[in-house]
Design a protein around this motif. Structure first.
Motif, PDB file in Angstrom:
ATOM      1  N   THR A  23      45.096  44.731   1.747  1.00  0.00           N
ATOM      2  CA  THR A  23      45.228  43.278   1.824  1.00  0.00           C
ATOM      3  C   THR A  23      45.324  42.815   3.274  1.00  0.00           C
ATOM      4  N   GLU A  24      46.126  43.533   4.052  1.00  0.00           N
ATOM      5  CA  GLU A  24      46.301  43.126   5.447  1.00  0.00           C
ATOM      6  C   GLU A  24      44.998  43.205   6.226  1.00  0.00           C
ATOM      7  N   LYS A  27      42.821  40.299   5.130  1.00  0.00           N
ATOM      8  CA  LYS A  27      43.420  39.097   5.692  1.00  0.00           C
ATOM      9  C   LYS A  27      43.024  38.926   7.155  1.00  0.00           C
ATOM     10  N   PHE A  29      40.476  40.166   8.680  1.00  0.00           N
ATOM     11  CA  PHE A  29      39.051  39.843   8.780  1.00  0.00           C
ATOM     12  C   PHE A  29      38.822  38.344   8.554  1.00  0.00           C
ATOM     13  N   LYS A  31      40.887  35.886   8.843  1.00  0.00           N
ATOM     14  CA  LYS A  31      41.452  35.077   9.936  1.00  0.00           C
ATOM     15  C   LYS A  31      40.495  35.045  11.110  1.00  0.00           C
ATOM     16  N   ALA A  44      45.214  36.498   0.146  1.00  0.00           N
ATOM     17  CA  ALA A  44      46.231  37.508   0.434  1.00  0.00           C
ATOM     18  C   ALA A  44      47.194  37.674  -0.741  1.00  0.00           C
TER      19      ALA A  44
END
Lengths: 141, 415
Positions: A23-24, A27, A29, A31, A44
């Motif tokens: 997920t991080e 996320k 990418f 952003k 997310a």
């Protein structure tokens, strides 16, 4: 066909330390891509719930992200025990998580409801004993 | 902005840098590259956390701050010095903080104004804000400037969660400057100097983060002032009673102090930049909903861990704990200052600080190119190319920080 970035992650089962790294990465990418922060957060939250579900219930699995300029499709595939009654599992608060898992702060029964709430489309396909496939589509504003 | 940051965070001592990759590999925002055998900082990515200063085996990173001589500028007719709470932890066998404060006056300052006072007022203003129900929770503290910059750069999502109260140092300077004006000094005759534990504060203050116009004229280094102060303090037999701070302000020196003062129970305090990133990710993922207030400090241990300090953070923390017994619980009140509640709030919107993003289509096509290139690389993040990771190398090529024909040295070798 529209251009698409395909990202793949293996999610380890019962590993609560690494849980959430897929997920991080997605996320980060989104952003960098300049997606509206509200949409990034929706992706997310929904993806994180799905990732955690695979860690808790399915002994891991695979997470895929297909990112287009205007949407993102997250697919979570596992070969775990499957969901017997999807409708029941969708009810807020319903959970089959063990006491140990609950002690870690997971298993509140909000996983599937949150996925449905935050993604624009949430498709759950599951067969008991074979596994589950969750598809989460988020359109960017 | 980038130039201001270069001047006010860290620079490199080229004679000392050996071009090892320690700082590059451990920079939390991948802001360092090793080019032509020397480290260089991409200031637009730097958040001023000080990790590279702490880690450099050659001590080749030079922190920026104002040399003590700025204090002697003849234009200042009235000079105020403001020690951070963490400053008291630098001294061995200190039984009374008044030795430090009296010593500072003897170094040529007209007045000492403890930042702990501003910290207490910040705490009181924060308590009022937290009681307002419509605030998006958890509220995230904005006292640590490195954390704030991290949020600006990577967590635009959390904008609504930022605490809109001025950091203690700005509250302190605002009050001190006003008091001096009441004594009849003109604004330009007043010199306000902060003794800082970290370079992040130097940049935050110089760039006027959160305030309309900086209240502070100079940011001194904790270490440099310490060295000047030691011989002076030895001469003091019975110090003047100058401290006007309580435990509440003092405990801001280390991690957890701010949060514990702001609210009972539902708070979280994390320190160390990697831990802070982890917590911010969790807030974004919506997994910290039971928490109402979050205090984050980039340095391990909190401000006592700042790289401008001389003492080990854990030793400093222990000393500060031992000093507590001599303090009242809190020594400042909003009623005493007589200021309205919004006096303590941030003075300008922070929208401009959030990292500007390319339009989505352009960014997408660039990231697509990064992804395609990344697939061709060994993905071992060896650092040989001078970028901290294979992905960072691709980004450098695609975004034009490296020539488009740059080749991965690992692949080159295999040819």
């Amino acid at each position: 066909m529209a251009e698409c970035v395909h990202l793949e992650y293996r999610v380890d089962g019962n590993n609560f330390v690494s849980a959430g790294t897929a997920t991080e990465s997605v996320k980060s990418f989104l952003k960098n891509m300049g997606v509206d922060p509200k949409d990034v957060r929706r992706v997310a939250i929904a993806m994180y719930e799905g990732e955690i579900n695979m860690v808790i219930h399915a002994n891991g699995g695979y997470a895929y992200a297909d990112i287009y300029v205007d949407k993102c499709i997250i697919t979570l595939v596992d070969t775990g025990k499957g969901i017997a009654d999807i409708e029941l599992a969708m009810q807020p608060g319903y959970s089959t998580a063990s006491d140990e898992v609950r002690a870690l702060g997971f298993g509140a029964g909000m996983g599937l409801p949150n996925m449905k709430k935050y993604a624009d489309e949430c498709i759950i396909e599951s067969e008991v004993g074979k596994g589950t496939k969750v598809t989460l589509v988020t359109n960017f504003s | 902005m980038s130039e201001l940051k270069r001047l006010n965070t860290v620079t490199l001592d080229y004679t000392k840098c050996k071009g090892c990759v320690t700082c590059m590999k451990r920079c939390p925002t991948e802001a360092i590259r090793v080019r032509d055998g020397k480290a260089s900082v991409m200031y637009e990515k730097c958040i001023g956390c000080g990790e590279c200063v702490r880690l450099c085996p050659q001590h080749a990173k030079i922190t920026s701050y104002d040399k003590f001589d700025v204090v002697n500028d003849p234009k200042y007719k009235y000079k105020i010095v403001m020690p951070a709470p963490s400053f008291y932890g630098q001294f061995n066998n200190l039984t009374d903080v008044n030795y430090v404060l009296d010593g500072l006056k003897r170094l040529g300052f007209d007045e000492v104004f403890e930042v702990g006072r501003g910290a207490e007022l910040n705490t009181l203003a924060t308590r009022i804000l937290l009681n307002k129900e419509n605030l998006p929770k958890p509220v995230i503290s904005t006292a640590c400037p490195a954390v704030l910059e991290l949020i600006y750069a990577r967590f635009a999502n959390l904008k609504e969660h930022l605490l809109k109260v001025l950091p203690p140092v700005d509250i302190t300077a605002k009050l001190a400057r006003e008091k001096a004006r009441k004594r009849g000094y003109k604004d330009e005759e007043i010199g306000v100097f902060f003794i800082s534990p970290c370079p992040a504060k130097v940049y935050a203050i110089k760039s006027g983060m959160g305030v309309k116009k900086p209240y502070i004229d100079g940011v001194l280094s904790s270490g440099e002032v310490y060295m000047k102060l030691l011989p002076v303090m030895k001469l003091i037999n019975s110090p003047e009673n100058l401290s006007k701070m309580g435990v509440t302000g003092l405990q801001w020196a280390s991690s957890g102090g701010e949060a514990a003062a702001a609210m009972r129970g539902k708070y979280l305090a994390a320190d160390g930049i990697e831990n802070c990133i982890h917590i911010l990710e969790s807030v974004e993922n919506g997994t910290l909903n039971e928490i109402e207030f979050i205090e984050l400090n980039a340095c391990t241990g909190g401000c006592v861990g700042g790289v401008l300090n001389v003492e080990n953070p854990f030793v400093a923390k222990a000393r500060i704990r031992n000093l507590r017994v001599r303090f009242p619980q809190i020594a400042n009140s909003l009623a005493d200052t007589g200021k309205p509640a919004d006096y303590y709030l941030t003075e300008k919107e922070d929208d401009e600080n959030f990292a500007p993003s390319l339009d989505r289509a352009t960014a997408f096509s660039k990231l697509l190119a990064v992804q395609e290139m990344y697939k061709t690389l060994p993905q071992i993040d060896c650092g040989l190319c001078g970028a901290p990771s294979c992905r960072a190398f691709c980004e450098d090529v695609v975004f034009g920080n490296l020539p488009s024909d740059a080749v991965c040295p690992q692949l080159e070798r295999k040819k």
